[in-house]
Structures are given as C-alpha cells and as structure tokens.
Enzyme design. Sequence first.
Site, mmCIF file in Angstrom:
data_model
loop_
_atom_site.group_PDB
_atom_site.id
_atom_site.type_symbol
_atom_site.label_atom_id
_atom_site.label_comp_id
_atom_site.label_asym_id
_atom_site.label_seq_id
_atom_site.Cartn_x
_atom_site.Cartn_y
_atom_site.Cartn_z
ATOM 1 N N CYS A 10 0.867 -1.190 0.000
ATOM 2 C CA CYS A 10 0.000 0.000 0.000
ATOM 3 C C CYS A 10 0.894 1.228 0.000
ATOM 4 O O CYS A 10 2.080 1.123 -0.350
ATOM 5 C CB CYS A 10 -0.972 -0.024 1.193
ATOM 6 S SG CYS A 10 -0.162 0.007 2.811
ATOM 7 N N ASN A 13 2.331 1.431 4.343
ATOM 8 C CA ASN A 13 2.663 0.159 5.014
ATOM 9 C C ASN A 13 2.392 0.214 6.527
ATOM 10 O O ASN A 13 3.081 -0.421 7.311
ATOM 11 C CB ASN A 13 4.114 -0.262 4.734
ATOM 12 C CG ASN A 13 4.459 -1.708 5.113
ATOM 13 O OD1 ASN A 13 5.587 -2.006 5.460
ATOM 14 N ND2 ASN A 13 3.510 -2.589 5.057
ATOM 15 N N CYS A 15 -1.318 0.676 7.415
ATOM 16 C CA CYS A 15 -2.755 0.351 7.546
ATOM 17 C C CYS A 15 -3.124 -0.884 6.719
ATOM 18 O O CYS A 15 -3.286 -1.976 7.262
ATOM 19 C CB CYS A 15 -3.619 1.548 7.129
ATOM 20 S SG CYS A 15 -3.461 2.979 8.214
ATOM 21 N N ARG A 16 -3.283 -0.714 5.416
ATOM 22 C CA ARG A 16 -3.868 -1.788 4.594
ATOM 23 C C ARG A 16 -2.932 -2.976 4.378
ATOM 24 O O ARG A 16 -3.339 -4.134 4.545
ATOM 25 C CB ARG A 16 -4.321 -1.219 3.247
ATOM 26 C CG ARG A 16 -5.479 -0.251 3.373
ATOM 27 C CD ARG A 16 -5.655 0.569 2.115
ATOM 28 N NE ARG A 16 -4.524 1.470 1.898
ATOM 29 C CZ ARG A 16 -4.343 2.203 0.817
ATOM 30 N NH1 ARG A 16 -5.198 2.112 -0.185
ATOM 31 N NH2 ARG A 16 -3.304 3.018 0.708
ATOM 32 N N SER A 17 -1.679 -2.725 3.956
ATOM 33 C CA SER A 17 -0.833 -3.885 3.601
ATOM 34 C C SER A 17 -0.390 -4.713 4.816
ATOM 35 O O SER A 17 -0.357 -5.945 4.712
ATOM 36 C CB SER A 17 0.356 -3.479 2.718
ATOM 37 O OG SER A 17 1.212 -2.575 3.360
ATOM 38 N N ASP A 127 -8.405 3.668 1.247
ATOM 39 C CA ASP A 127 -7.422 4.160 2.218
ATOM 40 C C ASP A 127 -8.174 4.701 3.442
ATOM 41 O O ASP A 127 -8.916 5.675 3.328
ATOM 42 C CB ASP A 127 -6.617 5.278 1.540
ATOM 43 C CG ASP A 127 -5.545 5.843 2.435
ATOM 44 O OD1 ASP A 127 -5.533 5.522 3.644
ATOM 45 O OD2 ASP A 127 -4.712 6.615 1.930
HETATM 46 P P1 4NP Z 1 -1.768 2.774 4.127
HETATM 47 O O1 4NP Z 1 -2.454 4.099 4.741
HETATM 48 O O2 4NP Z 1 -1.230 3.154 2.752
HETATM 49 O O3 4NP Z 1 -2.904 1.822 4.054
HETATM 50 O O4 4NP Z 1 -0.679 2.390 5.104
HETATM 51 C C1 4NP Z 1 -1.829 5.352 4.772
HETATM 52 C C2 4NP Z 1 -0.885 5.610 5.737
HETATM 53 C C3 4NP Z 1 -0.294 6.861 5.788
HETATM 54 C C4 4NP Z 1 -0.643 7.829 4.874
HETATM 55 C C5 4NP Z 1 -1.588 7.572 3.899
HETATM 56 C C6 4NP Z 1 -2.175 6.321 3.843
HETATM 57 N N1 4NP Z 1 -0.039 9.119 4.949
HETATM 58 O O5 4NP Z 1 -0.419 9.989 4.141
HETATM 59 O O6 4NP Z 1 0.837 9.342 5.795
#
Ligand code: 4NP
Length: 156
Positions: A10, A13, A15-17, A127
């Site tokens: 993602c 790294n 939340c989702r992945s 997201d």
């Molecule tokens: P992820 O979520 O891609 O599922 O880990 C996010 C984590 C951080 C951010 C965006 C999405 N950020 O903008 O910091």
Amino acid sequence: MQKTKLLFVCLGNICRSPSAENIMNYLIEKQGLRNQFECDSAGTSRYHIGSSPDKRMKIAAKKRGIELKGKARQIEDFDLEYYDFILAMDKSNYFDILALDRQGKYKHKIKLMCDFTTKFPDQEVPDPYYGGESGFDYVIDLLLDACQGLLDFCNK
Ligand code: 4NP
C-alpha cells in the site's frame, strides 16, 4: 515443495498492507498451510519506514481476533524478482509498483488485491487513514474476503 511468496503493498505500510499480510498469515495458519506460504508487506512511500501498524488498524483487526505485527518498510526493486505475487491495495499503488518494473519483466506478478474478492464489490481497498473507525473495520472485512480468495487461487 517451493513456498508461494506473497508481498502486500500500500502507500504507507501501516494500515492496509500490514493488515493484508497478517490476515493472510491468520488464514494460512488456521487452514494448516504454514509450510506453503511466505508473506510480507511494504509501502510505496518512505513516510512511515520503521513504524508499527496504525493503532486504529490494530484495534479493528483485534475485533476479528487478528494481531497486526511488523514494521513498515519501502518496496525495493529486488522485491519484484523475489516475490511470486505482489498485491497492490489500490490502483495508485499498482501503477507505482509497475513504474519500478522498468523493463516490464514482472508485470504478470503484480495484481490488485480486489481481483480476489468473492463477496465485496470493491475494485480497490479504500485508504482508511484520514477517515473514522468504520473505515478501518471495513478494510479488515474486505481483506478477510480478498485474502481467502487469494489463498484459494494459490491453492488451485
Ligand atoms: P496505508 O495508509 O497506505 O494503508 O498504510 C496510509 C498511511 C499513511 C498515509 C496515507 C495512507 N499518509 O499519508 O501518511
């Protein structure tokens, strides 16, 4: 037997992945398939390198009996060669991963996670980072569906 190596990707790294990685390990363990798979996760960005999974994501996973482990890292060129499948959470992640594959050698390994859902209609894993609690719960339920679909696909 050679293990099937899966990398979940993602943006951050956190939340989702990591959820996909740990849900996959949870399903693999429950179905007695530990010797057949190797899973990891990574982000396309550098934003959160070294961080643990997001607290809100951990709470949502815990409600389903799943613990989120691991530390964020950024995807590297070598991952494209090493892993058998690279699962992108959304289309933006997908194109960022494709951009690392300068010679187009690994395109066949790069897939969208939602290609493996059987119950949810989504084309991307949304997201949840800037939203509320329900978005995190939704990601866990969507990934439980997609991970089971991926496991069935790999075991065919
Ligand atoms: P992820 O979520 O891609 O599922 O880990 C996010 C984590 C951080 C951010 C965006 C999405 N950020 O903008 O910091």
